[in-house]
Design a protein around this motif. Structure first.
Motif, PDB file in Angstrom:
ATOM      1  N   GLN A  97      -8.793   4.563  -1.145  1.00  0.00           N
ATOM      2  CA  GLN A  97      -9.089   3.419  -0.283  1.00  0.00           C
ATOM      3  C   GLN A  97      -9.574   2.227  -1.100  1.00  0.00           C
ATOM      4  OE1 GLN A  97     -11.634   5.129   2.938  1.00  0.00           O
ATOM      5  NE2 GLN A  97      -9.835   4.679   4.193  1.00  0.00           N
ATOM      6  N   ASP A 108      -4.835   1.922  -0.988  1.00  0.00           N
ATOM      7  CA  ASP A 108      -3.840   2.849  -0.465  1.00  0.00           C
ATOM      8  C   ASP A 108      -4.220   3.367   0.922  1.00  0.00           C
ATOM      9  OD1 ASP A 108      -2.041   2.910  -2.709  1.00  0.00           O
ATOM     10  OD2 ASP A 108      -3.546   4.079  -3.788  1.00  0.00           O
ATOM     11  N   ARG A 109      -3.212   3.806   1.658  1.00  0.00           N
ATOM     12  CA  ARG A 109      -3.438   4.450   2.954  1.00  0.00           C
ATOM     13  C   ARG A 109      -3.581   5.951   2.741  1.00  0.00           C
ATOM     14  NH1 ARG A 109       0.719   0.627   4.552  1.00  0.00           N
ATOM     15  NH2 ARG A 109       2.266   2.249   4.154  1.00  0.00           N
ATOM     16  N   VAL A 110      -4.403   6.588   3.573  1.00  0.00           N
ATOM     17  CA  VAL A 110      -4.686   8.015   3.400  1.00  0.00           C
ATOM     18  C   VAL A 110      -4.429   8.768   4.696  1.00  0.00           C
ATOM     19  CG1 VAL A 110      -6.447   9.749   2.868  1.00  0.00           C
ATOM     20  CG2 VAL A 110      -6.420   7.568   1.623  1.00  0.00           C
ATOM     21  N   VAL A 165     -10.284  10.449  -1.543  1.00  0.00           N
ATOM     22  CA  VAL A 165     -10.119   9.556  -0.395  1.00  0.00           C
ATOM     23  C   VAL A 165     -10.784   8.212  -0.677  1.00  0.00           C
ATOM     24  CG1 VAL A 165     -10.794   9.155   2.017  1.00  0.00           C
ATOM     25  CG2 VAL A 165      -9.860  11.371   1.333  1.00  0.00           C
ATOM     26  N   GLU A 166     -12.003   8.262  -1.178  1.00  0.00           N
ATOM     27  CA  GLU A 166     -12.740   7.031  -1.469  1.00  0.00           C
ATOM     28  C   GLU A 166     -12.039   6.208  -2.548  1.00  0.00           C
ATOM     29  OE1 GLU A 166     -17.279   5.649  -2.764  1.00  0.00           O
ATOM     30  OE2 GLU A 166     -16.861   7.743  -2.228  1.00  0.00           O
ATOM     31  N   THR A 170       1.147   5.361   0.798  1.00  0.00           N
ATOM     32  CA  THR A 170       0.561   6.315   1.731  1.00  0.00           C
ATOM     33  C   THR A 170       0.497   7.685   1.063  1.00  0.00           C
ATOM     34  OG1 THR A 170       1.404   5.121   3.658  1.00  0.00           O
ATOM     35  CG2 THR A 170       0.763   7.420   3.989  1.00  0.00           C
ATOM     36  N   ALA A 179     -10.346   4.207   8.652  1.00  0.00           N
ATOM     37  CA  ALA A 179      -8.956   3.916   8.309  1.00  0.00           C
ATOM     38  C   ALA A 179      -8.149   5.161   7.939  1.00  0.00           C
ATOM     39  CB  ALA A 179      -8.908   2.909   7.163  1.00  0.00           C
ATOM     40  N   VAL A 180      -8.802   6.297   7.733  1.00  0.00           N
ATOM     41  CA  VAL A 180      -8.095   7.522   7.364  1.00  0.00           C
ATOM     42  C   VAL A 180      -7.430   8.126   8.601  1.00  0.00           C
ATOM     43  CG1 VAL A 180      -8.349   9.874   6.482  1.00  0.00           C
ATOM     44  CG2 VAL A 180      -9.640   7.998   5.440  1.00  0.00           C
ATOM     45  N   ALA A 227       0.836  -1.199   0.000  1.00  0.00           N
ATOM     46  CA  ALA A 227       0.000   0.000   0.000  1.00  0.00           C
ATOM     47  C   ALA A 227       0.870   1.249   0.000  1.00  0.00           C
ATOM     48  CB  ALA A 227      -0.911  -0.008   1.222  1.00  0.00           C
TER      49      ALA A 227
END
Length: 319
Positions: free
Chosen positions: A31, A35-37, A27-28, A12, A52-53, A10
């Motif tokens: 994810q 990927d990490r946000v 963001v949506e 970031t 998870a954000v 993933a």
């Protein structure tokens, strides 16, 4: 470059402006791609993001943005251009917020080291000024005169400083972003729904536009394609004239197109902001097309049918 392949681990991505219209969709999309946000926001407790954000407190005036651990930074900061009248103080606010935010993000990248990282920084297709009927792409020269062109140019100049860190820079020249949540579409919708919408004077000027989901997907494309650097137009490959825009808008809503909106009426309603509609921007996203991006909403009819229909397609279904 040390950016990982999409299939490995993933990535970031830190987003400044994650609470905005494009930011929420990005963001949506990130994810959905695994990927990490990291969302950089002024008041973390005031925003509702997926669990998870990671939320980090930040504002544009901070000298150094907290982007530690980010492989990429996306700058979407900026109050909506159309939201308030353009008084001299408002113009200064619009410009300064963008410059300060960009400077803070660049310094954040400088702190952690830019080598192997990507910085995608918003700007606008207005960079090239009023281009009339001329079709222009990322190679367009800077335009002269006009508040929007001047703001876009100083905005890009500030972002260019990130090159000193070794980071890859993508200058995201955004067109008119169409989304249900706000922006120009939301401003025009009540007028057209009441049957009072019409051609925005004079009628022959060109509008470059993009569906909100394609705008977010284009940012992911720029993150993935390491060969993309410098100006990157975020616009549909099919700009329309003001006359075509009004016709398609009214047809999608099944409303008449009764009253052409004169320059005087538009000035009365929106003041200097009406320049957004008077100027002509006929842009083509050459870099996106040449690097294999596929638009899901390439025509205005397709975009408005989705956005104004009862069940718009969620961006997660397009990933």
């Amino acid at each position: 470059m040390t950016t990982r392949p999409r299939a490995d681990e993933a990535r970031t991505v830190a987003i400044a402006g994650a609470n905005g219209m494009v930011g929420h969709h990005l963001v949506e999309a990130l994810q959905a791609s695994g990927d990490r946000v990291i969302a950089l926001v002024r008041q973390p407790s005031a925003h509702h993001f997926p669990f998870a954000v990671e939320l980090r407190r930040w504002q544009a005036s901070d000298p150094v943005a907290p982007v530690d651990g980010a492989d990429a930074v996306v700058n979407l900061v900026g109050d909506p251009i159309f939201a308030k009248p353009w008084s001299p103080a408002r113009k200064q606010e619009l410009t300064q917020t963008r410059l300060l935010a960009t400077r803070s993000l660049v310094e954040g990248i400088r702190k952690i080291g830019g080598e192997g990282r990507t910085f995608i920084s918003s700007t606008a297709v207005e960079y090239a000024g009023d281009t009339g009927d001329r079709l222009v792409d990322e190679k367009a020269a800077p335009g002269t005169g006009g508040f929007l062109a001047e703001m876009a140019q100083v905005w890009e100049a500030e972002a260019q400083r990130v090159r000193e860190t070794g980071a890859r820079l993508v200058l995201l020249r955004q067109s008119l972003v169409l989304g249900r949540e706000g922006g120009t579409l939301a401003s025009l919708l009540p007028v057209y729904r009441r049957g009072f919408g019409g051609t925005l004077s004079p009628g022959g000027q060109w509008f470059s536009w993009i569906h909100i989901n394609d705008a977010a997907r284009l940012i992911l494309h720029a993150l993935d394609q390491e060969t993309i650097t410098g100006p990157f137009i975020s616009a549909s490959p099919n700009p329309v004239t003001s006359r075509e825009f009004a016709k398609i808008f009214a047809h999608t809503l099944h409303r008449p197109r009764l009253f052409p909106m004169s320059r005087g009426m538009m000035k009365l309603m929106w003041g200097e902001r009406a320049d957004l509609f008077f100027e002509s921007h006929r842009t083509v996203p050459h870099v996106a097309l040449s690097t294999g991006f596929q638009f899901r909403f390439p025509t205005l009819s397709e975009a408005l049918s989705d956005l104004l229909g009862p069940h718009p397609i969620p961006i997660a279904q397009l990933m």
